[in-house]
Design an enzyme around this catalytic site. Structure first.
Site, mmCIF file in Angstrom:
data_model
loop_
_atom_site.group_PDB
_atom_site.id
_atom_site.type_symbol
_atom_site.label_atom_id
_atom_site.label_comp_id
_atom_site.label_asym_id
_atom_site.label_seq_id
_atom_site.Cartn_x
_atom_site.Cartn_y
_atom_site.Cartn_z
ATOM 1 N N GLY A 1 7.633 4.263 2.602
ATOM 2 C CA GLY A 1 8.316 5.510 2.942
ATOM 3 C C GLY A 1 9.746 5.201 3.350
ATOM 4 N N SER A 2 10.444 6.211 3.877
ATOM 5 C CA SER A 2 11.830 6.005 4.289
ATOM 6 C C SER A 2 11.910 5.168 5.557
ATOM 7 C CB SER A 2 12.506 7.346 4.563
ATOM 8 O OG SER A 2 11.895 8.364 3.842
ATOM 9 N N GLY B 1 9.533 2.672 6.546
ATOM 10 C CA GLY B 1 8.770 1.440 6.597
ATOM 11 C C GLY B 1 8.011 1.150 5.322
ATOM 12 N N VAL B 2 7.512 -0.090 5.251
ATOM 13 C CA VAL B 2 6.707 -0.521 4.116
ATOM 14 C C VAL B 2 5.352 -0.985 4.658
ATOM 15 C CG1 VAL B 2 6.676 -1.932 2.040
ATOM 16 C CG2 VAL B 2 8.846 -1.419 3.147
ATOM 17 N N VAL B 3 4.285 -0.633 3.937
ATOM 18 C CA VAL B 3 2.938 -0.959 4.399
ATOM 19 C C VAL B 3 2.272 -1.923 3.422
ATOM 20 C CG1 VAL B 3 0.674 -0.010 5.005
ATOM 21 C CG2 VAL B 3 2.749 1.292 5.533
ATOM 22 N N LEU C 1 0.822 -1.220 0.000
ATOM 23 C CA LEU C 1 0.000 0.000 0.000
ATOM 24 C C LEU C 1 0.849 1.259 0.000
ATOM 25 C CD1 LEU C 1 -2.722 -0.944 2.665
ATOM 26 C CD2 LEU C 1 -2.955 -0.985 0.175
ATOM 27 N N GLY C 2 2.068 1.150 0.511
ATOM 28 C CA GLY C 2 2.890 2.350 0.573
ATOM 29 C C GLY C 2 4.292 2.008 1.011
ATOM 30 N N ASP D 1 2.480 15.284 11.348
ATOM 31 C CA ASP D 1 2.516 14.930 9.923
ATOM 32 C C ASP D 1 1.095 14.873 9.366
ATOM 33 O OD1 ASP D 1 3.765 14.329 7.536
ATOM 34 O OD2 ASP D 1 4.082 12.210 7.994
HETATM 35 P P1 ADP Z 1 3.987 5.775 5.668
HETATM 36 O O1 ADP Z 1 4.947 5.854 6.788
HETATM 37 O O2 ADP Z 1 4.469 4.948 4.514
HETATM 38 O O3 ADP Z 1 3.459 7.108 5.244
HETATM 39 P P2 ADP Z 1 1.260 5.210 6.539
HETATM 40 O O4 ADP Z 1 0.947 4.746 7.919
HETATM 41 O O5 ADP Z 1 0.894 6.593 6.176
HETATM 42 O O6 ADP Z 1 2.803 4.899 6.278
HETATM 43 O O7 ADP Z 1 0.569 4.195 5.524
HETATM 44 C C1 ADP Z 1 0.861 4.221 4.131
HETATM 45 C C2 ADP Z 1 -0.406 4.050 3.324
HETATM 46 O O8 ADP Z 1 -1.041 2.809 3.642
HETATM 47 C C3 ADP Z 1 -1.469 5.099 3.616
HETATM 48 O O9 ADP Z 1 -1.305 6.256 2.844
HETATM 49 C C4 ADP Z 1 -2.754 4.367 3.287
HETATM 50 O O10 ADP Z 1 -2.985 4.410 1.887
HETATM 51 C C5 ADP Z 1 -2.446 2.934 3.677
HETATM 52 N N1 ADP Z 1 -2.934 2.636 5.036
HETATM 53 C C6 ADP Z 1 -2.268 2.803 6.198
HETATM 54 N N2 ADP Z 1 -3.012 2.417 7.260
HETATM 55 C C7 ADP Z 1 -4.194 1.991 6.756
HETATM 56 C C8 ADP Z 1 -5.404 1.448 7.333
HETATM 57 N N3 ADP Z 1 -5.554 1.269 8.653
HETATM 58 N N4 ADP Z 1 -6.405 1.099 6.493
HETATM 59 C C9 ADP Z 1 -6.271 1.266 5.161
HETATM 60 N N5 ADP Z 1 -5.177 1.761 4.554
HETATM 61 C C10 ADP Z 1 -4.140 2.133 5.335
HETATM 62 MG MG MG Z 2 1.924 8.378 5.749
#
Ligand code: ADP
Ligand code: MG
Length: 350
Positions: free
Chosen positions: A31-32, A34-36, A28-29, A167
């Site tokens: 960043g520097s 972590g990975v989601v 889903l994403g 943020d």
């Molecule tokens: P990063 O540190 O990469 O910005 P985030 O916590 O913002 O991490 O999560 C990255 C992306 O993952 C978010 O922009 C969103 O699209 C998705 N995401 C994160 N948490 C959730 C959640 N609880 N439900 C659905 N999508 C999520």
């Molecule tokens: Mg974020």
């Protein structure tokens, strides 16, 4: 009931997880820090895409777990529903922190704002049906009002808990399909002032597009905060002195601005806006004078000028140079902009 007893009992009855319990899905994403991923439970493959979210984080994951645990107990509705966090060190790689949330939905406020239909696409999400009303400024204003109300309500929850997010931006606001409201995500840069966790601002964590002009949330003259949980008598005083919550208010004000002005929604136009505002010494009224003649932002000004200009009044009370001149989240919610019956049904107060 003692808070620590409560936390212990709660932890005791909550399921715990480990690495092998999860099946990774779509990324889903990244960043520097972590990975989601979207994930599901290995022994319970409910939906095929997975109804949980996993963040594999670097060393900052420890702070993020702390913040999410605190939010769970103090202001759960403000943020995405946190399930569990743990240190994963079974593999040969460097240790990672794993954080698990419930999957709240597909769309962040960024995704929704990039859509040409915005803000009507959000109205449909909140109400769950298409409204058969004429489109126009009044209706757009009412939807934006509802979104702003929900963001400020969530922020007020965090700030009342002693947490400053640092943020706040559309990428970190997620639409929760279950509650049909916007929630805050990504507590990776957050700070908990009541106990001094992550107190020293890490400027490199701040996103320059949405950051308030102050470099340090707390004045650099403030002596260092307690680094372990201690009696909190000192902290409210520091809070009063420095108003660190107003950093988030500035960012939320920029989100309000982007919702009102389609022409300021792209990264490039926001960066350009920031440059212009700086040149005007962070005076929005002066900025307005320099751009108003050009006409391309006219519709946004018209929206903010509705009802005697209370929208513009609210915006200029949030986006100000001096932190102490910005409204708090609670005061912003009490602003006459939110006074009217206009707020959408099913909105933030339910
Ligand atoms: P990063 O540190 O990469 O910005 P985030 O916590 O913002 O991490 O999560 C990255 C992306 O993952 C978010 O922009 C969103 O699209 C998705 N995401 C994160 N948490 C959730 C959640 N609880 N439900 C659905 N999508 C999520
Ligand atoms: Mg974020």
């Amino acid at each position: 009931f003692d808070m620590f007893v409560l936390a212990f009992v709660e932890r005791l009855f909550r399921p715990t997880y480990k690495k092998d319990d999860f099946v990774l899905g779509k990324k889903l994403g990244e960043g520097s820090f972590g990975v989601v991923y979207r994930v599901s439970l290995a022994n319970k493959p409910s939906s095929k895409e997975g109804d949980l979210v996993l963040k594999k984080a670097t060393e900052y994951g420890a702070v993020e777990i702390w913040m999410n645990e605190r939010v769970r107990r103090a202001c759960a509705s403000s943020c995405a529903d946190f399930v569990y966090g743990f240190l994963e060190s079974s593999s040969k790689k460097a240790a990672e922190y794993w954080l698990i949330w419930r999957f709240e939905g597909d769309a962040t406020l960024t995704d929704l704002m990039q859509n040409r239909e915005f803000p009507y696409n959000v109205e449909t999400l909140i109400l769950g049906e298409v409204q058969d009303l004429p489109k126009g400024l009044e209706r757009e204003n009412r939807i934006i009002q509802t979104i702003m109300g929900q963001i400020l309500f969530a922020l007020d929850g965090l700030h009342s808990t002693g947490i400053v997010h640092r943020d706040i931006k559309p990428q970190n606001i997620i639409f929760s399909e279950e509650s049909r409201t916007f929630k805050i995500i990504d507590l990776g840069a957050a700070t908990d002032l009541r106990v001094g966790i992550n107190y020293i601002p890490k400027e490199f964590l701040l996103d320059p597009r949405y950051a308030a002009p102050e470099q340090y949330i707390m004045s650099t003259q403030t002596p260092s905060a307690p680094s372990v949980p201690v009696a909190t008598a000192l902290s409210p005083v520091l809070w009063q002195l420095n108003l660190p919550d107003r950093f988030d208010i500035y960012s939320a004000g920029l989100i309000f601005l982007q919702m009102a002005f389609p022409g300021l929604r792209s990264d490039n136009s926001l960066i350009q806006f920031n440059r212009q505002l700086k040149r005007c010494d962070y005076d929005l009224v002066a900025w307005r004078k320099t751009v108003e003649a050009r006409g391309e932002l006219r519709r946004g000004f018209e929206l903010l000028d509705l009802d005697g200009g209370i929208g513009w009044e609210l915006l200029t009370s949030m986006v100000r140079y001096k932190a102490r001149k910005r409204l708090s989240a609670k005061a912003a919610l009490a602003h006459p902009y939110f006074d009217r019956e206009g707020l959408l049904a099913l909105s933030f107060m339910q």
